[in-house]
Design a protein around this motif. Structure first.
Motif, PDB file in Angstrom:
ATOM      1  N   GLY A 339     -23.115   2.284  -1.080  1.00  0.00           N
ATOM      2  CA  GLY A 339     -21.869   3.031  -1.004  1.00  0.00           C
ATOM      3  C   GLY A 339     -20.639   2.262  -1.426  1.00  0.00           C
ATOM      4  N   THR A 340     -20.777   1.034  -1.873  1.00  0.00           N
ATOM      5  CA  THR A 340     -19.593   0.249  -2.247  1.00  0.00           C
ATOM      6  C   THR A 340     -19.017   0.717  -3.589  1.00  0.00           C
ATOM      7  N   THR A 341     -19.889   1.053  -4.532  1.00  0.00           N
ATOM      8  CA  THR A 341     -19.434   1.521  -5.849  1.00  0.00           C
ATOM      9  C   THR A 341     -19.251   3.026  -5.859  1.00  0.00           C
ATOM     10  N   ILE A 342     -20.282   3.730  -5.412  1.00  0.00           N
ATOM     11  CA  ILE A 342     -20.231   5.191  -5.340  1.00  0.00           C
ATOM     12  C   ILE A 342     -20.479   5.597  -3.894  1.00  0.00           C
ATOM     13  N   PRO A 343     -19.516   6.250  -3.234  1.00  0.00           N
ATOM     14  CA  PRO A 343     -19.696   6.640  -1.827  1.00  0.00           C
ATOM     15  C   PRO A 343     -20.870   7.590  -1.636  1.00  0.00           C
ATOM     16  N   VAL A 344     -21.425   7.543  -0.444  1.00  0.00           N
ATOM     17  CA  VAL A 344     -22.486   8.464  -0.043  1.00  0.00           C
ATOM     18  C   VAL A 344     -21.895   9.408   0.998  1.00  0.00           C
ATOM     19  N   VAL A 345     -22.148  10.698   0.834  1.00  0.00           N
ATOM     20  CA  VAL A 345     -21.485  11.692   1.687  1.00  0.00           C
ATOM     21  C   VAL A 345     -22.505  12.640   2.309  1.00  0.00           C
ATOM     22  N   ARG A 346     -22.126  13.202   3.442  1.00  0.00           N
ATOM     23  CA  ARG A 346     -22.927  14.244   4.111  1.00  0.00           C
ATOM     24  C   ARG A 346     -22.082  15.514   4.146  1.00  0.00           C
ATOM     25  N   LEU A 347     -22.605  16.610   3.604  1.00  0.00           N
ATOM     26  CA  LEU A 347     -21.876  17.872   3.581  1.00  0.00           C
ATOM     27  C   LEU A 347     -21.839  18.498   4.971  1.00  0.00           C
ATOM     28  N   SER A 348     -20.846  19.348   5.195  1.00  0.00           N
ATOM     29  CA  SER A 348     -20.675  19.978   6.507  1.00  0.00           C
ATOM     30  C   SER A 348     -21.789  20.970   6.813  1.00  0.00           C
ATOM     31  N   CYS A 349     -22.548  21.387   5.800  1.00  0.00           N
ATOM     32  CA  CYS A 349     -23.645  22.334   6.026  1.00  0.00           C
ATOM     33  C   CYS A 349     -24.904  21.656   6.538  1.00  0.00           C
ATOM     34  N   ALA A 350     -24.897  20.341   6.673  1.00  0.00           N
ATOM     35  CA  ALA A 350     -26.082  19.620   7.150  1.00  0.00           C
ATOM     36  C   ALA A 350     -26.430  20.012   8.580  1.00  0.00           C
ATOM     37  N   THR A 351     -27.701  20.024   8.899  1.00  0.00           N
ATOM     38  CA  THR A 351     -28.207  20.315  10.246  1.00  0.00           C
ATOM     39  C   THR A 351     -29.133  19.193  10.673  1.00  0.00           C
ATOM     40  N   PRO A 352     -29.529  19.155  11.940  1.00  0.00           N
ATOM     41  CA  PRO A 352     -30.472  18.120  12.379  1.00  0.00           C
ATOM     42  C   PRO A 352     -31.792  18.162  11.612  1.00  0.00           C
ATOM     43  N   SER A 353     -32.186  19.350  11.159  1.00  0.00           N
ATOM     44  CA  SER A 353     -33.458  19.470  10.447  1.00  0.00           C
ATOM     45  C   SER A 353     -33.318  19.329   8.933  1.00  0.00           C
ATOM     46  N   ILE A 354     -32.152  19.645   8.385  1.00  0.00           N
ATOM     47  CA  ILE A 354     -31.923  19.523   6.940  1.00  0.00           C
ATOM     48  C   ILE A 354     -30.670  18.678   6.749  1.00  0.00           C
ATOM     49  N   ASP A 355     -30.858  17.419   6.388  1.00  0.00           N
ATOM     50  CA  ASP A 355     -29.735  16.492   6.268  1.00  0.00           C
ATOM     51  C   ASP A 355     -29.250  16.478   4.825  1.00  0.00           C
ATOM     52  N   CYS A 356     -28.090  17.076   4.574  1.00  0.00           N
ATOM     53  CA  CYS A 356     -27.560  17.228   3.213  1.00  0.00           C
ATOM     54  C   CYS A 356     -26.737  16.003   2.849  1.00  0.00           C
ATOM     55  N   VAL A 357     -27.427  14.945   2.437  1.00  0.00           N
ATOM     56  CA  VAL A 357     -26.813  13.668   2.101  1.00  0.00           C
ATOM     57  C   VAL A 357     -27.004  13.405   0.610  1.00  0.00           C
ATOM     58  N   PHE A 358     -25.904  13.048  -0.094  1.00  0.00           N
ATOM     59  CA  PHE A 358     -25.961  12.845  -1.538  1.00  0.00           C
ATOM     60  C   PHE A 358     -24.988  11.739  -1.942  1.00  0.00           C
ATOM     61  N   ARG A 359     -25.210  11.195  -3.131  1.00  0.00           N
ATOM     62  CA  ARG A 359     -24.186  10.346  -3.745  1.00  0.00           C
ATOM     63  C   ARG A 359     -23.040  11.254  -4.176  1.00  0.00           C
ATOM     64  N   GLN A 360     -21.807  10.764  -4.023  1.00  0.00           N
ATOM     65  CA  GLN A 360     -20.645  11.615  -4.273  1.00  0.00           C
ATOM     66  C   GLN A 360     -20.594  12.111  -5.705  1.00  0.00           C
ATOM     67  N   ASP A 361     -20.844  11.249  -6.689  1.00  0.00           N
ATOM     68  CA  ASP A 361     -20.753  11.671  -8.080  1.00  0.00           C
ATOM     69  C   ASP A 361     -21.787  12.735  -8.416  1.00  0.00           C
TER      70      ASP A 361
END
Length: 619
Positions: A339-361
Motif C-alpha cells: 500500500g505504499t505506492t498504490i493504496p489498498v481500499v475496502r468498499l463500503s459494500c463489503a460484508t463479513p462474508s464478502i470482503d470487497c478489497v481492491f487496489r485503488q487504481d
C-alpha cells in the motif's frame, strides 16, 4: 382575388391587412418596421431570418428591447424563442392583470389566441398550437461591481462574483449594440442574462451561447459579441443598477458534494467530503419550486473529475493489520502489496462474508465502466456525464391522447459549452439542445416524472455524442432513456397513447441505476445493514482476540470432547451459504442490467436472508 398593395418596406397596407381582424383588440401589439439602412449586409452575413416570423428579422436573435419582470417565449421547431419586445410588454401586462384567462395577440401579420392557463399559443388562421412560457428575469450582476471586475480590479471582481452568486441585486442589464434598431442598444433575453451572471460568478470572462441557429462568443472583458460562423463583431455593455452591499448567504442546494443535508446525494453519500477533490467545481443540482408541483432543476456538470472515495465510501487499509499484502486482487490477480505506492481500499459494500478489497487504481478503472462492485455486485450511485442544463417541470390542464387527466410538461435546456474529462472529446466545443416532453398526471405518470427528476439530478438523461438524426457530432443527445416529445400520435410519433411505454422507460432508467423510491430506499437500507454487519464483525473479532489466550485450554478441551463434528457441520453450512450468495449475486447483476424491478427486489430479499444466516453462524 388580388392581393392588397405592398408598402415600400414590403409589408401590405395596414388598412387592407387588418380589415379582417379589426375585432381582435384585447391584447395586441405591433411595432413599426425600421426604415431600410446599411444593416442589409449584416442580415446577409450574420444569420438567416428568424423562424418566428419574417417581420422580426430586424431584431438580433435572442434579445428583447427592454427588461421586464418576465420574458415570454414560444417553443418553435428549433427551440424556445423570445417574443419581440412590444409583444412581450403586452403579454406581461395582460398576464399581470389576469394570469388565468386568455387574450388575443396580433403580431407579425397573424393573430394568436393566448391561453395563460395551459400556456399555449394558437394561430387563429392555421390553428397551429405551440407552447409558451414565462421566464422570470434573472437580475444580472450589479453594474458598478461588474464594471470594476471587467477592468480587472480585485475588489470589483469579488463584488461582481458575489453579486452574481446572490442574484445580482443591483439590477444591471447586458445589452448588444444594434445600429439598425431604434435606440441602438438592445437587451439580451433572460437565458443569456443568466449565462452571463453564471460566468461572472465562476470568474469566467467569455460566454458561448446559441441564439436562433447561430453561435456567439461574448467576451465580457473586451465587451464584444462575435458570431462564430461569420466572425462579425458587435459591442456589449452592462447598464443600470448600482453597487450592492454584501450579498446574503446563498441558499443550500442539492449537490453531489453535500454532506448529510440537502438533496438526493446528501442522503445517499452521508457526511464525508465532496465527490470532487478540492480545487474543482463539484457537480450540483439546485432545485427550486415544489417537489410535488411546478419545479426547476438546474444541473451543473462540474469539472469532470470523480472522487471515487466519496462515491463508494471506501476506507484505506493498513498492511498486515487490515489485510495480507500477499493476498491477490480479485480483479487484476496481482498481489495487493504493502500500500505504499498504490493504496489498498475496502468498499463500503463489503460484508463479513464478502470482503470487497481492491487496489485503488484497479477499482477506479473498474468503476469508470461499471458502477457495480466487481465482487459483490452492489451498485454504487455514480454521477453520469450529462452536460450542464435545466429541467423545468410544470403541471398543465392539457391532455395526453388517451388520458382524461392533466399533463406534466417537462422542458430540458442545455446551452453550448466545452467538454470535460467525462465527455468524449475533453476541451472540445459542443452544441446544446432543447427538448420538451409530456407525461400524463396520473399515478404512473407522477412516479415516472419523479424518476426522471432523479435521473436528471444524477446526470443520466443526456450525453454528448453524435446525433443519429442529423449526423452532427459533439452535440447534446438523449442518453438511451426514451421520452415522450408529443401529446399524441402514438409510439411512432414519440407520443401517446403507448401502453408499453412505462415498462420500457423504467427498465431504461434502471439500467442507469435509477429506480422507484421504494427500491432505492431498500438499497440504502441494505448498505446500512452491510456497514453495521462489518462493524459488528470487527468488534467481535477484537473481543475474541483479547480473550483467546485465557480460553485456549478450554477451547482445546471442548474440541477434544467432540466439538470437531459441530465445527465440521458449521463449515459445510458456511460453504453452502457462500455458494448461494455467489449465485444470487450473479442473478442480481443480470436483473439490474435488464431492469427487472420485481426480480431485483426478490433477489435482494434472498441475499439479506442468506447474509443473516451467515451472521448467525459466525455469532
Amino acid at each position: 382575388p388580388s392581393r392588397p398593395p405592398r408598402t415600400p418596406s414590403g409589408r401590405r397596407s395596414s388598412a387592407s391587412a387588418n380589415s379582417s381582424s379589426s375585432k381582435v383588440t384585447t391584447c395586441q401589439a405591433r411595432r413599426p418596421r425600421p426604415p431600410p439602412c446599411s444593416a442589409a449586409s449584416y442580415f446577409a452575413t450574420s444569420r438567416a431570418p428568424s423562424s418566428l416570423s419574417r417581420d422580426r428579422s430586424d431584431l438580433e436573435p435572442g434579445v428583447t428591447m427592454a427588461a421586464t419582470t418576465g420574458v415570454w417565449e414560444v417553443e418553435m421547431d428549433n427551440g424556445w424563442n423570445p417574443y419581440d419586445s412590444a409583444s412581450n410588454a403586452s403579454l406581461e401586462s395582460f398576464y399581470a392583470s389576469n394570469p388565468t384567462s386568455t387574450c388575443q395577440l396580433k403580431t407579425n401579420g397573424f393573430t394568436y389566441a393566448i391561453d395563460f392557463q395551459s400556456m399555449t399559443q394558437q394561430n387563429n388562421r392555421t390553428h397551429r398550437l405551440r407552447n409558451i412560457r414565462r421566464v422570470a428575469t434573472a437580475a444580472p450582476p450589479a453594474y458598478a461591481a461588474t464594471a470594476a471586475w471587467l477592468t480587472g480590479s480585485g475588489s470589483g471582481a469579488a463584488a461582481a462574483a458575489s453579486s452574481a452568486g446572490a442574484g445580482g441585486g443591483g439590477g444591471g442589464t447586458w445589452e448588444v449594440e444594434l445600429e439598425h434598431y431604434q435606440g441602438g442598444w438592445t437587451a439580451y433575453d433572460a437565458m443569456v442574462q443568466q449565462q452571463i451572471s453564471s460566468a461572472i460568478t465562476t470568474g469566467q470572462t467569455k460566454v458561448t451561447t446559441s441564439m436562433r441557429g447561430q453561435t456567439y462568443e461574448l467576451n465580457l472583458r473586451k465587451q464584444t459579441q462575435t458570431n462564430k460562423h461569420t466572425g462579425f463583431k458587435r459591442k456589449l455593455r452592462c447598464t443600470g443598477g448600482a453597487a450592492v452591499a454584501s450579498p446574503p448567504a446563498p441558499a443550500a442546494s442539492a449537490s453531489f458534494a453535500s454532506g448529510g443535508g440537502g438533496g438526493l446525494f446528501g442522503g445517499l453519500f452521508g457526511t464525508g467530503g465532496g465527490i470532487f477533490p478540492a480545487g474543482t467545481r463539484s457537480p450540483s443540482c439546485v432545485r427550486s419550486g415544489s417537489r410535488t408541483g411546478d419545479e426547476v432543476l438546474t444541473f451543473d456538470a462540474g469539472d469532470g473529475v470523480i472522487d471515487y472515495a466519496t462515491v463508494t465510501e471506501w476506507t484505506v487499509l493498513q498492511p498486515n493489520v487490515d489485510y495480507d499484502p500477499k493476498q491477490t486482487c480479485d480483479i487484476s490477480a496481482d498481489e495487493l502489496g504493502d500500500g505504499t505506492t498504490i493504496p489498498v481500499v475496502r468498499l463500503s459494500c463489503a460484508t463479513p462474508s464478502i470482503d470487497c478489497v481492491f487496489r485503488q487504481d484497479v477499482i477506479e478503472s473498474s468503476l469508470k465502466s461499471n458502477p457495480q462492485c466487481p465482487k459483490c455486485s452492489y451498485r454504487h450511485t455514480m454521477p453520469g456525464s450529462q452536460p450542464s442544463g435545466t429541467m423545468r417541470v410544470k403541471r398543465t390542464r392539457t391532455r395526453c391522447e388517451g388520458y382524461t387527466c392533466g399533463t406534466w410538461n417537462v422542458d430540458y435546456h442545455f446551452p453550448d459549452g466545452t467538454q470535460t474529462a467525462l465527455h468524449p472529446n475533453s476541451g472540445t466545443y459542443f452544441s446544446g439542445t432543447s427538448r420538451h416532453c409530456y407525461y400524463p398526471d396520473d399515478a404512473e405518470g407522477r412516479e415516472l416524472v419523479e424518476m426522471l427528476k432523479r435521473g436528471f439530478e444524477r446526470g443520466h438523461l443526456f450525453i454528448i455524442g453524435k446525433s443519429t438524426t442529423t449526423g452532427q457530432d459533439n452535440t447534446t443527445i438523449w442518453a438511451s432513456v426514451h421520452q415522450k416529445t408529443s401529446t399524441g400520435g402514438g409510439p411512432t410519433s414519440h407520443g401517446w397513447p403507448d401502453a408499453a411505454y412505462f415498462g420500457r422507460v423504467r427498465n431504461e432508467l434502471a439500467a442507469k441505476g435509477v429506480f422507484d423510491l421504494a427500491t432505492e430506499q431498500q438499497q440504502r437500507d441494505e448498505l446500512a445493514q452491510r456497514k453495521q454487519a462489518r462493524l459488528t464483525a470487527t468488534s467481535s473479532s477484537s473481543a475474541s482476540a483479547s480473550s483467546a489466550s485465557a480460553s485456549a485450554s478450554g477451547a482445546a478441551a471442548a474440541a477434544g470432547g467432540g466439538g470437531g463434528a459441530a465445527s465440521g457441520t458449521d463449515d459445510a453450512e458456511r460453504a453452502r451459504i457462500q455458494s448461494e450468495l455467489s449465485d444470487v449475486a450473479e442473478a442480481l447483476k443480470a436483473a439490474m442490467k435488464a431492469g427487472e424491478r420485481d426480480k431485483i427486489r426478490e433477489l435482494m430479499a434472498a441475499r439479506t436472508k442468506l447474509q443473516a444466516d451467515m451472521k448467525a453462524l459466525d455469532g
